[in-house]
Design an enzyme around this catalytic site. Sequence first.
Site, mmCIF file in Angstrom:
data_model
loop_
_atom_site.group_PDB
_atom_site.id
_atom_site.type_symbol
_atom_site.label_atom_id
_atom_site.label_comp_id
_atom_site.label_asym_id
_atom_site.label_seq_id
_atom_site.Cartn_x
_atom_site.Cartn_y
_atom_site.Cartn_z
ATOM 1 N N PRO A 1 0.805 -1.225 0.000
ATOM 2 C CG PRO A 1 -0.916 -1.583 1.523
ATOM 3 C CD PRO A 1 0.399 -2.143 1.060
ATOM 4 C CB CYS A 2 1.271 3.782 -2.486
ATOM 5 S SG CYS A 2 -0.325 4.222 -3.234
ATOM 6 C CD GLN A 3 -3.560 3.185 0.555
ATOM 7 O OE1 GLN A 3 -2.504 2.589 0.707
ATOM 8 N NE2 GLN A 3 -4.699 2.551 0.313
#
Length: 191
Positions: free
Chosen positions: A73-75
């Site tokens: 995940p990049c959030q």
Amino acid sequence: MKPPLRVASLFSGIGGLDLGLERAGMKVVSQCEIDPYCRRVLAKHWPDVPCHDDVTTREYTEGEADVVCGGFPCQDVSNAGKRAGLSAPRSGLYREVVLALRLVRPKYGILENVAALLRRGMGTVLGDLAELGYAAEWDLFRASDVGAPHRRERLFVVAYTVREQPERRGIAGDVAGQEYEHPVAVGLGTP
């Protein structure tokens, strides 16, 4: 003829990275994805491949794959997010990739994320890989590099054990015969 490299895919999504690796001659042997819709897509395209539903509870076996890959995940590292880095909950799931590499001991690791990881965690990634005995090369690729009508930069990190170190080519890659102008960056520390 050598058997294809076996791939354990984490954060599989709908299998984009998996599909690319299979087209490069590898074989996906396991997937892991939490989203129910994505798991249905994976089941349709890889009906014989086991798909685990939670990366935090997946168990690993040494030697189960030659490649561990994942677009974690990049959030929390993205410029569009809170920019909290790898210590935040979502992008902190990166540690599950490190755990998989530690337990499976594959020849290669492939990580994918947003370009902002270079500023918000790349030193940690490279340090963790080095601690596990992996060297790494990385580069940014734009969607437009492969014909898409938008830029969307993505960072790819390829980690390999010293015994698997590829011959140095001086270019980022050769995809479908096209050489990219980006220089390959190699490192075991902070970029």
